[in-house]
Design an enzyme around this catalytic site. Structure first.
Site, PDB file in Angstrom:
ATOM      1  N   MET A   1       4.473   5.544  -7.670  1.00  0.00           N
ATOM      2  CA  MET A   1       4.384   4.681  -6.491  1.00  0.00           C
ATOM      3  C   MET A   1       3.785   3.327  -6.861  1.00  0.00           C
ATOM      4  SD  MET A   1       1.217   6.666  -4.684  1.00  0.00           S
ATOM      5  CE  MET A   1       0.956   8.164  -5.634  1.00  0.00           C
TER       6      MET A   1
ATOM      7  N   THR B   1       1.706   3.054  -1.072  1.00  0.00           N
ATOM      8  CA  THR B   1       2.657   4.152  -1.073  1.00  0.00           C
ATOM      9  C   THR B   1       2.033   5.405  -1.650  1.00  0.00           C
ATOM     10  OG1 THR B   1       4.438   2.565  -1.329  1.00  0.00           O
ATOM     11  CG2 THR B   1       4.914   4.826  -1.946  1.00  0.00           C
ATOM     12  N   VAL B   2       2.510   6.584  -1.165  1.00  0.00           N
ATOM     13  CA  VAL B   2       2.081   7.843  -1.769  1.00  0.00           C
ATOM     14  C   VAL B   2       3.311   8.578  -2.271  1.00  0.00           C
ATOM     15  CG1 VAL B   2      -0.059   8.143  -0.471  1.00  0.00           C
ATOM     16  CG2 VAL B   2       2.066   9.039   0.486  1.00  0.00           C
TER      17      VAL B   2
ATOM     18  N   GLY C   1       0.506  -1.044   0.000  1.00  0.00           N
ATOM     19  CA  GLY C   1       0.000   0.000   0.000  1.00  0.00           C
ATOM     20  C   GLY C   1       0.653   1.347   0.000  1.00  0.00           C
TER      21      GLY C   1
END
Length: 537
Positions: free
Chosen positions: A437, A356-357, A355
């Site tokens: 990402m 990255t931002v 799960g």
């Protein structure tokens, strides 16, 4: 061989590149982009805006990142590019022996075992201290506001939140994980699209980080709560592990690709993989983007680079081969020579010395920031520290249980890391930040957007919107439904195992901001595969 995996309708691309003069923030979430822009308008610089946006994303996109995650940044300011590695180490008391004695044959995804020291709060504080203009407490105000007052869940966020809830509901049992459900599923379900979600605990934690410049997180009240939670559940994290954390300023690494310098953070990150692939690819000539020659060579170069990355990348000082060896022209030529007209099974090489931002921010002063943070695998370990809203990451899952592997689990060690910010310069002047990402898609996304920009002249939005491919393993390659089907067929004829995916979100989510060197005008692109937006003025 070609197979199709249909889970949704193909996305529609309708956006154009965005132009502005005074400042720009590009993220995967509109509220976060606006938060960064508001900080710019209050007198903050691009570094302040990046911090505000990153903190805000822990609230408005918790499916991808959190206060308990890691972060990396590339910052252009005053004529120089700076690198920040804010990834945390494994607890000193963990080891392969300890896990084997506890009955583990591999490192689990969830629970305390894969939890490493979170680096994101330290990154915010360090960036603010060194380059920011506004107090950290003021910069974190937008994030505090959304955590306390709540915000309506956006479409892509709601989709991933629902998937995470179902996954955790089916796979996570016991009191250890109850706080995650109390925090992120307070009504016994994931919040729906358009429903307002808030977290008072999250707001108070952000206030504490802002007031103390993150001291409370590593050596104060928040650290005490993290350690208490660890001790109560036989975790490995100690007060000493948290107190010892310090973000590290590092020299970015680069390769020159057709006159442009492409920059990444050095290992323990996988940015080296993107640079290796570009090193291999610069030895070829590409006439057209949508041609079998282009895609075949891109995929083959990526496979070879990933094989090297898996074998060689860990903390840089523990690597058996130096970064310079892996990026040498001699080694690139050796790897390039392995590419022929048929798909190959990748194997790592053995170089010798010769799960990255994700968010991007820029201001009118010339400052530009490439910033990325993540909990890993969405919500991370499934653990939320009671009374804090802190979702802890599970980066330790990337360690190896093979004692002979360069990335073998040890106490106090940084693991191979997936999240990577990118930056582009030309003739020692900034072109700008970029990133894609999404786990192991990230170096593949970097290579594709860099080539879309440099080789094929696409503007930032077009470079992001272009159909993507993703090498998975062996000869397996996934392509988007919008990928040219005749080229997919030709790739299959070359021996690639092609799978057409109708779900766009598995191909990463990116942002780009370029600066025109003549006028200083900023041009940005944001990800059409999610709720992304570019806020500017």
């Amino acid at each position: 061989m070609i197979t199709t995996n249909s889970t949704s309708y193909p996305y529609a691309v309708t956006r154009k590149a965005t132009y502005a003069k005074n400042g720009m923030v590009a993220t995967s979430q509109p509220l976060a982009s606006q938060a960064g822009l508001d900080i710019l308008k209050k007198g903050g610089n691009a570094i302040d805006a990046a911090i505000a946006t990153a903190a805000c994303l822990t609230v408005v996109e918790p499916t991808s990142n959190g206060i308990g995650g890691d972060a990396f940044a590339l910052v252009w300011t005053k004529g120089k590019l700076h690198g920040l590695n804010a990834s945390g180490r494994s607890p000193k008391g963990i080891s392969i022996d300890a896990l084997e004695e506890a009955g583990y044959e591999e490192i689990p995804k969830y629970g305390w075992v894969p939890v490493t020291v979170p680096g994101a709060p330290g990154a915010w504080a360090e960036l603010s201290k060194r380059f920011g203009k506004l107090p950290l407490e003021e910069v974190l105000e937008p994030a505090v506001h959304y955590a306390e007052e709540g915000f309506p869940v956006s479409p892509t966020l709601g989709k991933f939140w629902g998937k995470a809830f179902q996954n955790f509901k089916e796979g996570l049992d016991g009191d250890l994980f109850s706080e995650w459900f109390n925090t992120f599923a307070p009504k016994g379900r994931a919040p729906e699209v358009g429903e307002v979600w808030s977290s008072h605990d999250h707001a108070e934690t952000l206030r504490s980080i802002g007031k103390t410049n993150a001291e409370s997180f590593y050596r104060g009240e928040l650290a005490e709560k993290i350690v208490s939670f660890s001790e109560q559940n036989k975790g490995y994290m100690t007060a000493e592990d948290l107190a010892d954390f310090q973000p590290e300023w590092v020299d970015p690494i680069r390769t020159n690709y057709r006159g442009y310098d492409v920059w990444e953070i050095p290992p323990n990150g996988q940015g080296l993989i993107a640079l290796q692939a570009l090193n291999i690819l610069k030895g070829f000539e590409f006439v057209a983007k949508d041609s079998i020659n282009t895609y075949h060579k891109q995929i083959e170069a990526m496979k070879l680079s990933f094989a090297d990355g898996e074998k060689h990348i860990t903390e840089e000082q523990r690597m058996k081969h130096a970064t310079e060896e892996l990026l040498s022209d001699t080694y690139a030529e050796e790897r390039r020579s392995l590419i022929n007209e048929e798909a190959l099974l990748p194997e790592a090489g053995d170089p010798v010395m010769s799960g990255t931002v994700y968010l991007a921010a820029a201001d009118s002063e010339g400052n530009m920031v490439s910033f990325i943070q993540s909990n890993y695998m969405g919500f991370g370990s499934g653990l939320v520290v009671p009374g804090t809203g802190i979702a802890l990451q599970n980066r330790g899952h990337n360690f190896s249980m093979d004692r002979k592997h360069v990335n073998a689990l040890e106490g106090g060690k940084k693991t191979y890391h997936t999240i990577i910010p990118g930056f582009l310069t030309k003739d020692d002047q900034p072109v700008g930040p970029f990133g894609v990402m999404g786990g192991f898609m990230q170096p593949q996304g970097h290579v594709q957007v860099v080539m879309n920009t440099i080789d094929f002249g696409l503007n930032p939005q077009a470079a992001l919107d272009a159909p993507r491919w993703q090498w998975i393993k062996d000869k397996k390659v996934e392509v988007e439904n919008t990928f040219p089907h005749h080229i997919a067929q030709e790739l299959a004829e070359k021996g690639h195992d092609i799978s057409i995916q109708l779900e766009p979100n598995s191909f990463g989510r990116g942002q780009i901001i370029w600066r025109d060197p003549r006028s200083g005008v900023l041009v940005g692109g944001t990800e059409s595969r999610t709720d992304g937006t570019t806020a500017c003025w």
